[in-house]
Write an enzyme that holds these catalytic residues in place. Structure first.
Site, PDB file in Angstrom:
ATOM      1  N   ASP A 135       1.327  15.865  -2.993  1.00  0.00           N
ATOM      2  CA  ASP A 135       1.741  14.522  -3.400  1.00  0.00           C
ATOM      3  C   ASP A 135       2.517  14.655  -4.702  1.00  0.00           C
ATOM      4  O   ASP A 135       1.980  15.161  -5.709  1.00  0.00           O
ATOM      5  CB  ASP A 135       0.523  13.619  -3.622  1.00  0.00           C
ATOM      6  CG  ASP A 135      -0.174  13.254  -2.317  1.00  0.00           C
ATOM      7  OD1 ASP A 135       0.317  13.664  -1.250  1.00  0.00           O
ATOM      8  OD2 ASP A 135      -1.204  12.558  -2.372  1.00  0.00           O
TER       9      ASP A 135
ATOM     10  N   ASP B 143      -1.816   3.501   6.872  1.00  0.00           N
ATOM     11  CA  ASP B 143      -2.765   3.518   5.761  1.00  0.00           C
ATOM     12  C   ASP B 143      -3.602   2.251   5.855  1.00  0.00           C
ATOM     13  O   ASP B 143      -3.073   1.142   5.725  1.00  0.00           O
ATOM     14  CB  ASP B 143      -2.021   3.575   4.431  1.00  0.00           C
ATOM     15  CG  ASP B 143      -1.083   4.779   4.353  1.00  0.00           C
ATOM     16  OD1 ASP B 143      -1.423   5.816   4.945  1.00  0.00           O
ATOM     17  OD2 ASP B 143      -0.026   4.666   3.716  1.00  0.00           O
TER      18      ASP B 143
END
Length: 239
Positions: free
Chosen positions: A8, A129
């Site tokens: 990330d 998500d």
């Protein structure tokens, strides 16, 4: 099942979030390239990359870091974060991104999603998500009224074959993934399902493999030495 170690990227560095809260991000490595090369050495067959700045800004921000990863390794990468139009998809595919992950845009712009699938087929994936069973968007800052199963079925009908499911409440916690949510999704669609969020150890990976999950994204567990990537890849591959 394949294991996808996660990178990330925020402000050019590797970070991890806790339950999707950007204010709770922590730097886990200075160099995405060095990190990616270590994953390659450990035997990773795919690397999961997220442009966190891009997810917030609505456009890819860390393009240089992404290009550097692609140039430095032979491992294919999938990328999500801030991909909102076909021009960006074209650019990412052209620089060597193997799989482009649509998130917010998949929910908000159905025509763009259809066009991307038509142009690039299985090189397009959708990241779902979820928070309390509903799809979150805009870098997890807002939650829609769309149920994650219903959304997955719509994406399947469009032609999406790869779905990455993240339970936001599990992300970065090392409390184990949401097995029930993954089981429900895996039985509801024919798409390949990749599990993301909360994976803490090899036992979690074995259980996901036994559930016939396509892939598992592992981040914090690797960075905190809870999972030895090399051993995990070998263990899961021989199953």
């Amino acid at each position: 099942m394949i294991i996808l170690p996660a990178i990330d990227i925020r402000q050019g560095k590797c970070v991890r979030l806790y339950q999707g809260v950007f204010e709770k991000s922590s730097v886990v490595a200075e160099s995405p390239v060095i990190t990616a090369k270590s994953f390659e050495k450990a035997g990773a067959k795919f690397i999961h990359v997220v442009d966190l700045d891009g997810a917030l800004e609505g456009e890819v921000v860390n393009l240089k870091a992404i290009e550097n990863i692609i140039k430095a390794t032979k491992v294919p990468i999938e990328l999500g974060g801030g991909i909102r139009n076909i021009k960006t998809v074209d650019k990412l595919i052209n620089i060597g991104v193997k799989r482009v992950i649509l998130g917010t845009a998949a929910l908000k712009d159905r025509e763009f999603t259809k066009k991307a699938v038509k142009e690039y087929g299985n090189s397009i994936a959708v990241g779902i998500d979820a928070k309390s069973g509903y799809v979150a968007v805009d870098g997890w800052l807002s939650v829609s009224e769309v149920n994650y199963i219903e959304f997955a079925k719509v994406m399947e009908d469009i032609g999406i074959n790869n779905i990455i499911l993240t339970d936001i409440s599990k992300d970065g916690t090392l409390n184990g993934p949401n097995f029930e949510m993954l089981k429900e999704l895996n039985s509801s669609v024919r798409c390949n399902i990749t599990a993301s969020g909360g994976i803490k150890d090899l036992d979690d990976l074995v259980k996901l493999s036994e559930m016939n999950i396509y892939g598992a994204i592992v981040g914090k567990a690797i960075y905190s030495n809870k999972v030895d990537l090399k051993k995990a890849v070998k263990s899961i591959e021989v199953r």
